[in-house]
Design an enzyme around this catalytic site. Sequence first.
Site, PDB file in Angstrom:
ATOM      1  CG  ASP A  15      -2.015   1.019   1.150  1.00  0.00           C
ATOM      2  OD1 ASP A  15      -2.362   1.442   0.027  1.00  0.00           O
ATOM      3  OD2 ASP A  15      -2.532   1.412   2.217  1.00  0.00           O
ATOM      4  N   GLY A  18      -0.275   5.375  -4.452  1.00  0.00           N
ATOM      5  CA  GLY A  18      -0.906   6.635  -4.861  1.00  0.00           C
ATOM      6  C   GLY A  18      -0.264   7.824  -4.164  1.00  0.00           C
ATOM      7  NE  ARG A  19      -1.414   6.825   1.185  1.00  0.00           N
ATOM      8  CZ  ARG A  19      -1.585   5.985   2.196  1.00  0.00           C
ATOM      9  NH1 ARG A  19      -1.395   6.399   3.439  1.00  0.00           N
ATOM     10  NH2 ARG A  19      -1.952   4.742   1.973  1.00  0.00           N
ATOM     11  CB  SER A  60      -8.729  -5.327  -2.384  1.00  0.00           C
ATOM     12  OG  SER A  60      -9.389  -4.100  -2.631  1.00  0.00           O
ATOM     13  CG  ASN A  63      -7.994  -2.067  -4.606  1.00  0.00           C
ATOM     14  OD1 ASN A  63      -7.105  -2.882  -4.393  1.00  0.00           O
ATOM     15  ND2 ASN A  63      -8.201  -1.047  -3.768  1.00  0.00           N
ATOM     16  NE  ARG A 183      -2.630  -1.001   4.759  1.00  0.00           N
ATOM     17  CZ  ARG A 183      -3.909  -0.996   4.423  1.00  0.00           C
ATOM     18  NH1 ARG A 183      -4.755  -1.716   5.114  1.00  0.00           N
ATOM     19  NH2 ARG A 183      -4.343  -0.293   3.392  1.00  0.00           N
ATOM     20  NE  ARG A 189      -7.931   1.272   5.805  1.00  0.00           N
ATOM     21  CZ  ARG A 189      -7.662   2.558   5.992  1.00  0.00           C
ATOM     22  NH1 ARG A 189      -7.739   3.111   7.183  1.00  0.00           N
ATOM     23  NH2 ARG A 189      -7.310   3.338   4.971  1.00  0.00           N
ATOM     24  CD  GLU A 202       3.154 -11.632  16.859  1.00  0.00           C
ATOM     25  OE1 GLU A 202       3.026 -10.424  17.145  1.00  0.00           O
ATOM     26  OE2 GLU A 202       2.713 -12.551  17.575  1.00  0.00           O
TER      27      GLU A 202
HETATM   28  C1  IPE Z   1      -5.396  -2.593   0.341  1.00  0.00           C
HETATM   29  O1  IPE Z   1      -5.083  -1.257   0.127  1.00  0.00           O
HETATM   30  C2  IPE Z   1      -5.389  -3.338  -0.953  1.00  0.00           C
HETATM   31  C3  IPE Z   1      -4.087  -3.460  -1.608  1.00  0.00           C
HETATM   32  C4  IPE Z   1      -2.952  -2.994  -1.194  1.00  0.00           C
HETATM   33  C5  IPE Z   1      -4.095  -4.205  -2.833  1.00  0.00           C
HETATM   34  P1  IPE Z   1      -6.231  -0.146  -0.078  1.00  0.00           P
HETATM   35  O2  IPE Z   1      -5.517   1.122  -0.331  1.00  0.00           O
HETATM   36  O3  IPE Z   1      -7.192  -0.609  -1.102  1.00  0.00           O
HETATM   37  O4  IPE Z   1      -6.946  -0.155   1.344  1.00  0.00           O
HETATM   38  P2  IPE Z   1      -7.767   0.973   2.087  1.00  0.00           P
HETATM   39  O5  IPE Z   1      -8.756   1.520   1.114  1.00  0.00           O
HETATM   40  O6  IPE Z   1      -6.774   2.030   2.502  1.00  0.00           O
HETATM   41  O7  IPE Z   1      -8.371   0.297   3.253  1.00  0.00           O
HETATM   42  C1  IPE Z   2      -1.804   0.195  -3.246  1.00  0.00           C
HETATM   43  O1  IPE Z   2      -1.548   1.561  -3.312  1.00  0.00           O
HETATM   44  C2  IPE Z   2      -2.129  -0.393  -4.602  1.00  0.00           C
HETATM   45  C3  IPE Z   2      -3.522  -0.818  -4.741  1.00  0.00           C
HETATM   46  C4  IPE Z   2      -4.428  -0.794  -3.831  1.00  0.00           C
HETATM   47  C5  IPE Z   2      -3.921  -1.310  -6.052  1.00  0.00           C
HETATM   48  P1  IPE Z   2      -2.737   2.627  -3.283  1.00  0.00           P
HETATM   49  O2  IPE Z   2      -3.121   2.917  -4.688  1.00  0.00           O
HETATM   50  O3  IPE Z   2      -3.821   2.215  -2.388  1.00  0.00           O
HETATM   51  O4  IPE Z   2      -1.962   3.885  -2.684  1.00  0.00           O
HETATM   52  P2  IPE Z   2      -2.560   4.955  -1.672  1.00  0.00           P
HETATM   53  O5  IPE Z   2      -3.064   4.212  -0.479  1.00  0.00           O
HETATM   54  O6  IPE Z   2      -3.653   5.682  -2.400  1.00  0.00           O
HETATM   55  O7  IPE Z   2      -1.387   5.824  -1.353  1.00  0.00           O
HETATM   56 MG    MG Z   3      -4.132   2.477  -0.392  1.00  0.00          MG
END
Ligand code: IPE
Ligand code: IPE
Ligand code: MG
Length: 235
Positions: A15, A18-19, A60, A63, A183, A189, A202
């Site tokens: 995760d 995007g950020r 997920s 997603n 994570r 979460r 863990e």
């Molecule tokens: C969890 O991350 C799913 C994956 C990393 C593939 P998300 O970015 O989708 O989870 P939330 O929305 O922050 O709970």
């Molecule tokens: C995880 O990174 C990749 C997927 C869930 C597909 P994110 O795209 O959720 O990145 P953030 O959480 O927005 O930074």
């Molecule tokens: Mg994310």
Amino acid sequence: MEKLSPPRHIAIIMDGNGRWAKKRGLPRTAGHSAGGEAFRRIANYCRTLGVEYLTVYAFSTENWKRSADEVSGIMKLLAKYLQEALRDMEKNHVRFCFFGDLSRLSPELRKLCLDAQQRSSEYHEVQVNFCLNYGGRDEIIRGIKSYAQDVKDGKADPDTLTEELFSGYLDSAGVPDPELVIRPSGELRTSNFLPWQTVYSEFVFMNVLWPDFSPEDLDAAIAEYHRRNRRFGGV
Ligand code: IPE
Ligand code: IPE
Ligand code: MG
């Protein structure tokens, strides 16, 4: 830092892509591309450490709520990654498995997944379980449906159902539960990741974004794992 022996099975919620992109003024897809590189780096590192199973959350069941552009960008990257993995298969000796409902993927992507799974089935270095269109609750429901079908067909008897037997109906059949779940990205979460398999895992939550995740970060998570006192309900 002294190298501690890794757990047999490490699971990672990849995760923060995007950020990572936003911080650099780049489109989100650039973050997913950098996240793919981080996966390559960490999968290789796990192989050199002797980790037996690496389970990664790539996409997920939730997603799909993202913009059509982002979803199709992720799917294109996955296809490109799998094509490269198929090309380099003989070199890397990584065994690929897929967790999740692949039926919602495009036929092309689904075929790449099945080819990668089939062509790597003889490899034993590290087994990568790639979670694609994966949701923990969806996995349990699919497992219940296939168990119910076996009951209907007279192949299973509910009176004799055990936790171990039911585990065999999940995507993770035959894979030991992860000892360690990591994570990155700072979120605290599990977002529907492996609810059945992680009841005694863990969890290590880290403040690094996945594209920046380094072998040193993995070492730090493993060191933190070794500081935990696992009791499994005992004393
Ligand atoms: C969890 O991350 C799913 C994956 C990393 C593939 P998300 O970015 O989708 O989870 P939330 O929305 O922050 O709970
Ligand atoms: C995880 O990174 C990749 C997927 C869930 C597909 P994110 O795209 O959720 O990145 P953030 O959480 O927005 O930074
Ligand atoms: Mg994310």
